[in-house]
Design a protein around this motif. Structure first.
Motif, short mmCIF file in Angstrom:
data_model
loop_
_atom_site.label_atom_id
_atom_site.label_comp_id
_atom_site.label_asym_id
_atom_site.label_seq_id
_atom_site.Cartn_x
_atom_site.Cartn_y
_atom_site.Cartn_z
N TYR A 1 11.61 -9.41 -8.53
CA TYR A 1 10.89 -9.91 -7.36
C TYR A 1 9.43 -9.47 -7.35
O TYR A 1 8.58 -10.14 -6.75
CB TYR A 1 11.56 -9.43 -6.08
CG TYR A 1 12.89 -10.07 -5.78
CD1 TYR A 1 13.26 -11.28 -6.35
CD2 TYR A 1 13.79 -9.46 -4.90
CE1 TYR A 1 14.50 -11.85 -6.07
CE2 TYR A 1 15.01 -10.04 -4.59
CZ TYR A 1 15.36 -11.23 -5.18
OH TYR A 1 16.57 -11.80 -4.89
N ILE A 2 9.13 -8.35 -7.97
CA ILE A 2 7.74 -7.85 -7.93
C ILE A 2 6.92 -8.33 -9.12
O ILE A 2 5.71 -8.09 -9.17
CB ILE A 2 7.71 -6.31 -7.86
CG1 ILE A 2 8.23 -5.69 -9.17
CG2 ILE A 2 8.48 -5.79 -6.67
CD1 ILE A 2 8.02 -4.19 -9.25
N LEU A 3 7.56 -9.03 -10.08
CA LEU A 3 6.85 -9.44 -11.29
C LEU A 3 5.67 -10.37 -11.03
O LEU A 3 4.66 -10.28 -11.74
CB LEU A 3 7.82 -10.10 -12.27
CG LEU A 3 8.91 -9.17 -12.83
CD1 LEU A 3 9.83 -9.94 -13.75
CD2 LEU A 3 8.28 -8.00 -13.57
N PRO A 4 5.73 -11.27 -10.05
CA PRO A 4 4.55 -12.12 -9.79
C PRO A 4 3.30 -11.34 -9.39
O PRO A 4 2.20 -11.89 -9.43
CB PRO A 4 5.02 -13.03 -8.64
CG PRO A 4 6.50 -13.08 -8.78
CD PRO A 4 6.88 -11.71 -9.24
N TYR A 5 3.47 -10.08 -9.04
CA TYR A 5 2.33 -9.27 -8.62
C TYR A 5 1.82 -8.37 -9.75
O TYR A 5 0.85 -7.61 -9.56
CB TYR A 5 2.72 -8.40 -7.42
CG TYR A 5 3.23 -9.20 -6.25
CD1 TYR A 5 2.35 -9.72 -5.29
CD2 TYR A 5 4.60 -9.47 -6.10
CE1 TYR A 5 2.82 -10.46 -4.22
CE2 TYR A 5 5.07 -10.22 -5.04
CZ TYR A 5 4.17 -10.71 -4.11
OH TYR A 5 4.63 -11.46 -3.05
N ILE A 6 2.46 -8.44 -10.91
CA ILE A 6 2.09 -7.58 -12.03
C ILE A 6 1.39 -8.40 -13.10
O ILE A 6 1.94 -9.39 -13.60
CB ILE A 6 3.35 -6.89 -12.62
CG1 ILE A 6 4.01 -6.01 -11.57
CG2 ILE A 6 2.98 -6.07 -13.85
CD1 ILE A 6 5.31 -5.37 -12.04
N GLU A 7 0.21 -8.03 -13.49
CA GLU A 7 -0.54 -8.76 -14.51
C GLU A 7 0.14 -8.60 -15.87
O GLU A 7 0.40 -7.48 -16.30
CB GLU A 7 -1.97 -8.24 -14.59
CG GLU A 7 -2.80 -8.50 -13.35
CD GLU A 7 -4.24 -8.05 -13.52
OE1 GLU A 7 -4.58 -7.57 -14.62
OE2 GLU A 7 -5.02 -8.20 -12.58
N PRO A 8 0.42 -9.71 -16.56
CA PRO A 8 1.03 -9.62 -17.88
C PRO A 8 0.20 -8.80 -18.87
O PRO A 8 0.77 -8.15 -19.76
CB PRO A 8 1.12 -11.09 -18.33
CG PRO A 8 1.20 -11.86 -17.06
CD PRO A 8 0.32 -11.11 -16.10
N LYS A 9 -1.12 -8.83 -18.76
CA LYS A 9 -1.95 -8.08 -19.70
C LYS A 9 -1.77 -6.58 -19.56
O LYS A 9 -2.09 -5.82 -20.47
CB LYS A 9 -3.42 -8.46 -19.54
CG LYS A 9 -4.07 -8.03 -18.23
CD LYS A 9 -5.51 -8.49 -18.18
CE LYS A 9 -6.20 -8.06 -16.88
NZ LYS A 9 -7.60 -8.53 -16.81
#
Length: 340
Positions: free
Chosen positions: A26-34
């Motif tokens: 659920y929190i992944l959309p807030y974490i920058e992939p880079k």
């Protein structure tokens, strides 16, 4: 746990793992992939995790066990994620003379390499479009093909490549007054736009094709590639998608027109790039007017939605549909929108 038999104790252990991973997702959309590319890969598993947790809820419900609360609470916490996967309400369909029908379709080079046997993809796609009568069409993995016969459409295409010319295209029944391309470095993927005039309004249509994951829709990725290499490659792709989304948003920020964004994001509605592009101002046509599974990619393991139509606040969304036609590895989607 004392009243559970050995098998149920093991199943609840698996249930706990699935629920914990979904909560983390659920929190992944807030974490920058880079920054955390490895974690961002989990966003691809969200549809599977939602379905798995729903199955656990049903299992514990049939067993009349309070263990159902674990997955039930996790699913309720992420209700918006569940709604992005499956809409239980009926599809919204509002007929209005002022509706604009917008279609998005990744046409997979019109089947040039015969992935789907015994079809003339360009001809059948032409017939499909003639039947559905969209006003605007956004195509990804497009290539010029004499078999594509679309009458009464203005066209803007941006194609490149040496062996097979391919890229993106926008077709419009309304006059096109301006066009352009947003080039992404080190790839054939890009974003294009066309400004179309309808009555007194100028509408900017974006066609965005982010970097592909290059995963075969009908094969098990883990059978063909070591898990470690797969995660590394997908993480690298997500970093590229983030950079591409930033370039696109930089361009979009300079536009003052009413805006419709179509495209194949090669990522789900649970990803960082989707959240970044959608922001707080745009609305997802499927979420507001679709129903059932929002499956747009023919992936045999679980439903995947990676193709989108997003509109700004100047539009009402009066309809949405995904068409289950086997003319590509993607399914065409169409939304009916109306200028406010």
């Amino acid at each position: 746990m004392k009243k559970l038999n050995l098998i149920d104790k093991f199943l609840f252990f698996l249930n706990s793992i699935a629920a914990t991973i979904l909560l983390l997702a659920y929190i992944l959309p807030y974490i920058e992939p880079k920054r955390f590319a490895f974690l961002s890969v989990l966003s691809l598993t969200v549809p599977f995790l939602i379905i798995l947790n729903l199955l656990f809820v049903v299992y514990w419900l049939l067993k009349v066990k309070k263990q159902l609360l674990l997955s039930l609470i996790i699913l309720l916490i992420g209700f918006n994620h569940v709604a992005s996967l499956y809409k239980m309400s009926a599809s919204k369909q509002v007929d209005d003379i002022d509706n604009i029908a917008v279609m998005n379709f990744n046409v997979r080079l019109f089947n040039v390499f015969k992935w789907i046997p015994d079809i003339d993809a360009a001809q059948e796609i032409s017939q499909f479009i003639q039947e559905k009568k969209p006003d605007i069409i956004s195509m990804q993995e497009y290539r010029p093909d004499d078999g594509l016969k679309l009458k009464d459409y203005h066209r803007f295409e941006a194609v490149g490549g040496e062996r097979i010319k391919n890229g993106q295209a926008i077709f419009s029944k309304f006059p096109i007054v301006n066009t352009g391309s947003i080039e992404f470095p080190s790839t054939y993927n890009n974003a294009i736009f066309a400004d179309v005039v309808r009555g007194k309004d100028t509408i900017r249509i974006y066609n965005v094709h982010l970097q592909s994951l290059k995963i075969d829709a009908n094969s098990d990725p883990l059978k063909n590639e070591a898990a470690e290499n797969l995660f590394r490659r997908v993480g690298s792709t997500f970093r590229m998608q983030q950079a591409q989304a930033d370039l696109f948003l930089e361009h979009k920020a300079n536009s003052t027109y009413k805006t419709i964004i179509c495209g194949d994001f090669n990522n789900t509605a649970y990803s960082y790039v989707y959240k970044k592009i959608k922001g707080d101002y745009l609305r997802d046509a499927f979420v507001e007017a679709g129903n059932g599974f929002g499956r747009t990619f023919d992936f045999k393991f679980f439903p995947v939605r990676i193709d989108f139509i997003l509109v700004d606040q100047n539009f009402d969304i009066n309809g949405f549909r995904t068409y289950n036609v086997k003319l590509s590895d993607h399914f065409p989607i169409m939304s009916k929108v109306k200028l406010r």
